[in-house]
Structure formats: structure tokens, C-alpha cells
Design a protein around this motif. Structure first.
Motif: not given
Length: 549
Positions: A384-387, A400-404, A90-91, A393-397
Motif C-alpha cells: 500500500t505504500d504506492v497509494v 476488486s478484492g485483490k489488494y490490501p 496509486d493513480t 486506500g489501496s493500490p490499483v483498486s
């Protein structure tokens, strides 16, 4: 008045109609060209919109068979050569040559869709239309132009070629392509579009299983339950088949040049947390207390449950399996709204609940007391809509194994497995498994004799090398191009080679039918790139068993 158009030169790019017999009025064709020029696909012009944008480019990635070369990395060939891809967040915007305007096959839009009686989808509204909605009594899909593909194995030279194109290219001798299974009707018509459900299923406003944004993931589902629940929306609804998982494999191989999806994005596979309340209180509040260190591991926007466990089978301790009903007693799969300081050592995790709760431990017996416990759960749909933009891709990371994550607009790995509605396994006496897939237009069934008579057998999952029904790493998978389904076809060696995922073989069973449980859950870790779980009968449902339309 009608006309025949073979090509249109739009802004210097030549767009080709695969169907050279144009059947539209000039005004209709002008409207389609207007939409191409402005990149504004509409339901009224979507067929011509896609047909004008077809280029005939052929994208291929060659991947090695595990026995020849255990690497997960492939080589891009033909029109795929030289195209670069890295996932986004997302960033951070990754490198994606497939979205540079020269490769319309990879461009996708959000749409609302319905299904014909044979299960084939059609768009009813496209994002930007006034009638489009992410929520309500609708299904949200990710739509792109229809495409043709092949999965061709060369055993002699030890490789497999994954090839896609927006045309069949019948005059080329180096490709033999079939329409992707999601783009074909039961009677063989190739649709102009490819539509797949965007989100994991949740309960819509009408009580039906829907692909909508901000939906609480519907779990405790099963192959049998999908047969009864999805058709409530209409005859053509059955739930997604194994092809939905194959879809991401194809595009990961083409764009990412890898058989290992976790080398691109981990998904929510390392977010398996359970914390006892760090502060005991007898007042009812809408926050859960955790230590400062624990709070650092929790993510605002992710979902959790709050409750307490039950006596274990030995009656000597507490069972904290998420399938325990009371583990969700105070809050059932709700989002974390915010995390704030509570005191010097603890933080308050505020939850999206209307009714507060206390954190007083509960006596389960004279000798066993259960603490009030917070458990992480699968993500709500739409994370994931914020990608950035239309990137994968994934939000944030992504690591990390924490995000779809999303691929071509479709959300994957939300922390739950994904059951295929059309695929089952039959255990064999040597611990291998025969895989059967329901063709389009054929009724789903849970009866063994009916399945073997009406479904298509696409292959056999081999037994472990030790001959004991043990789990094994997946080295290769095979795609059946008639159904779009996949199955593990060769044994690998680790989570760093081949498909780099785990086959959970189902133990020492040598008979019976099992559902096709794909993906992974919150705690599968590196096993969960493209794994298959073979343990559960067709009617078994658990807290981490999800599905999609």
C-alpha cells in the motif's frame, strides 16, 4: 530560562498547548515552531511539535444501532460535519478534506519505534531522518498525534456516537473523552504520540518478528506463539492487540461515515486462486505456466506458492489445502516478477526464486497423481505504500478484492487473518462467548484460571438466534474504551447492512478458550469487512493466521 505558552499563532493558525505549563527552553520551543512551520517532525521536538498543532476540534459520527436502523451509513457531526472523504489508489487521488492542513489530528508520518517495558511505544527515528529505515532490525510504525475518543451508546434513541479529538476538552459538556489505548502507559501517562505497527509481521534480519517493508508475511502463528516470539525483541513486545483493528474502525467511521469497511475498501479477500500447470515440462525453469485466461487473474507483485498436494483422508484424491507442506515445495510465498507470453495459449508467470522447478505431476499412490499447482498467498508488506501521498486506500483498486489497503498509514487485509495478542474468548453453555482482554502491564497467559483472574472481561458475544451455535452476520460491535478492544454485540442480517461482516461462531462447542482471529483471508469475500473467527484454540496455527507487532 523558561516560559509559559498557551497558544502560538503560526501562519495564521492558532495552535494550542494542552499542557499550559511549558517546560522547555526558548531555543527548544523555537526549534519546535520551526518544525511546525516546515512540517518536519523530528524525534527531538516531536512532543512540542504535536502539542503546538493541537486544535481542540471534536469530530463525531453518529451510527445507528442495527435494531433501530440496519443501515451502515452514519452522520457526521460537530467539527466532522461537511468534511468529505473518498479513498485513493496509486493513480487516482480521492477526496480527503482531513488532509487539507486544517485537521492535524489526521496527519501521520512513518517512524521507527521501540517499546518500553509496559508495551508503550516511543519513536527512535522519523522518515526524513538519516537514521530512519523501512528495513533491517527495526520496527516501522505509522505515527500521528495522540488523541482522545469515546464510543457512547444511546439505547433509548438507538444510536452510537464515535467521537475523537486531539484534546480531552474537559470544559465541554457534550463530550467525555478518554485517551486512546495506544497512547497511554501502564501507569496512566498520556503520550504525545500514537504509534501503531505499519505492517503485518515478517521475520526480520535478526530473526525476530518485525514490522518492516517488503517482508514475507509470517503466518502459521497463534496466540500462544505470539507470547513466546514477540518478547524475544524485548520485555514490552507482545504483538498487537485487538485495539489495532479497532483503530481502523474508528477512523473509517469518522472519515468514511460507515460501519462497513468494505464499502470503502475490499482488502485482499477475493484472490483465492489455485491453478494446475497448463504445460507439463521436465526441465527446471523459474516460471509457472498458466493459460491466458488464468494469467489475467494473477497480479504482478503479489505472492504465490508452487508445489503439489497430498492424499486426502479418503486416499482417493488430492488435498490442496495451503497448510499442506508440499504445496510450497518448489516456491514458498514468493512474488510474481513478470508475466510473459509462452505460446499462443499459455503465459509464463516468472517467480522470485533462485532455483527452477519442473511441472511433472507427482504420484501420491498407485491411483492418485498430484498436478504441480500454483496457489495465491498473502501479500508481502508494503504493497500500500504506492497509494498517493498520505491518503487512505489501496493500490490499483479499492473494490476488486485483490489488494490490501491502508488507514492512517497502517496496512490492513493482506490476505491473512490477524490474531490479537491480548484477547481471548471463553465459550459458554448457551453458545455465547465471554471476551477477556489483557490490560497493559499484566502478563499474557494461556491458563484459563489466570486469564479470568488477571484479564478484564469486556463483554459477551451473543449466541445465534437459532440457539445452535450457528454463524451470523454482525449488526453492531461494541468498543471497550478502557482497553480499546472490540467485540460483536448484536446480530445483523446481511453483508450490506450493519457491520456487514460475518461471525464464524465456532460450531456447537459450549466450553473452552479460543484465540481472537480478526479480519479475513484470501477467500472470505464479502464476509471479511470486520469479521471474527471463533474456531481455533490458543495454540492453533494455520497458513492464513498472521499477526503484527
Amino acid at each position: 530560562m523558561t516560559t509559559t505558552i498557551k497558544q502560538a499563532n503560526i501562519k495564521g493558525t492558532v495552535y494550542t498547548l494542552e499542557d499550559t505549563e511549558a517546560r522547555k527552553d526558548i531555543s527548544t520551543l523555537k526549534a519546535a515552531i520551526h518544525d511546525v512551520l516546515n512540517n518536519t517532525p523530528r524525534v527531538e521536538t516531536i512532543k512540542d511539535f504535536y502539542n503546538f498543532k493541537r486544535t481542540g476540534k471534536v469530530y463525531r459520527t453518529r451510527i445507528w444501532l442495527f435494531a433501530t436502523n440496519p443501515t451502515s451509513t452514519g452522520t457526521k457531526l460537530l467539527d466532522n460535519a461537511g468534511l468529505e472523504f473518498t479513498p485513493s489508489t496509486d493513480t487516482v487521488e480521492g477526496k480527503d478534506d482531513y488532509l487539507n492542513g486544517q485537521h492535524p489530528l489526521f496527519e501521520w508520518v512513518n517512524c521507527n519505534y521501540k517499546r518500553n517495558d509496559d508495551g508503550s511505544p516511543y519513536p527512535t527515528a522519523i522518515e526524513g531522518d538519516e537514521n530512519f529505515s523501512f528495513t533491517g532490525n527495526v520496527d516501522v510504525g505509522a505515527m500521528q498525534m495522540s488523541f482522545y475518543y469515546d464510543f457512547q451508546v444511546n439505547q433509548d434513541e438507538g444510536y452510537a456516537d464515535v467521537t475523537i479529538s486531539d484534546m480531552r476538552n474537559p470544559l465541554r459538556t457534550d463530550v467525555q473523552l478518554k485517551p486512546w489505548s495506544e497512547c497511554v502507559t501502564a501507569d496512566g501517562e498520556v503520550l504525545p504520540w500514537c504509534i501503531g505497527s505499519k505492517y503485518y509481521a515478517s521475520i526480520g534480519d535478526d530473526g525476530f518478528l518485525r514490522s518492516v517493508k517488503d517482508g514475507k508475511p509470517e503466518t502459521f502463528t497463534s496466540y500462544n506463539k505470539m507470547m513466546t516470539e514477540f518478547p524475544k525483541k524485548g520485555k514490552g513486545h507482545h504483538g498487537a492487540g485487538a485495539e489495532h483493528m479497532t483503530f481502523q474502525f474508528i477512523f473509517n467511521v469518522i472519515k468514511g461515515a460507515t460501519k462497513d469497511s468494505q464499502s470503502l475498501y475490499k482488502g485482499c479477500t477475493n484472490y483465492n486462486l489455485q491453478y494446475s500447470a497448463s504445460v507439463v515440462r521436465n526441465t527446471k525453469e523459474t516460471y509457472f505456466p498458466v493459460t491466458n485466461a488464468q494469467a489475467n487473474n494473477l497480479i504482478i507483485g503479489s505472492s504465490v506458492s508452487v508445489g503439489y498436494g497430498q492424499l486426502n483422508d479418503a486416499k482417493t484424491g488430492v488435498n490442496l489445502d495451503r497448510g499442506v507442506t508440499n504445496l510450497h515445495k518448489y516456491a514458498k510465498v514468493v512474488r510474481i516478477l513478470k508475466i510473459e507470453a509462452l505460446d499462443a495459449n499459455n503465459k509464463a508467470v516468472y517467480l522470485d526464486v533462485d532455483t527452477g522447478f519442473d511441472t511433472t505431476p507427482v504420484a501420491l499412490s498407485d491411483s492418485v497423481t498430484a498436478n504441480i499447482t500454483l496457489s495465491t498467498m498473502p501479500w508481502y508488506s508494503g504493497a500500500t505504500d504506492v497509494v498517493i501521498g498520505k491518503h487512505d486506500g489501496s493500490p490499483v483498486s479499492n473494490t476488486s478484492g485483490k489488494y490490501p489497503y491502508r488507514v492512517q498509514g497502517r496496512e490492513y487485509r493482506n490476505g491473512a487473518y490477524e490474531i490479537a495478542s491480548d484477547t481471548v474468548m471463553f465459550f459458554q453453555s448457551d453458545y455465547s462467548k465471554d471476551v477477556y482482554v489483557c490490560p497493559k502491564g499484566v502478563a499474557r497467559s494461556s491458563d484459563e484460571a489466570t486469564i479470568k483472574k488477571t484479564y478484564t472481561k469486556i463483554g459477551n458475544i451473543p449466541a445465534s438466534i437459532d440457539g445452535k451455535g450457528s454463524d451470523w452476520w454482525i449488526g453492531d460491535l461494541t468498543i471497550d474504551t478502557s482497553t480499546g478492544a472490540w467485540f460483536p454485540s448484536a446480530i445483523g442480517a446481511s453483508d450490506k447492512q450493519g457491520i456487514a461482516s460475518r461471525l464464524y461462531a465456532g460450531g456447537t462447542s459450549t466450553s473452552g478458550t479460543r484465540e481472537y482471529l480478526q479480519g479475513g483471508d484470501l477467500g472470505c469475500g464479502s464476509n471479511a469487512g470486520f469479521p471474527l473467527y471463533c474456531w481455533d484454540w490458543l495454540d492453533w496455527a494455520r497458513w492464513h493466521f498472521g499477526c503484527r507487532d
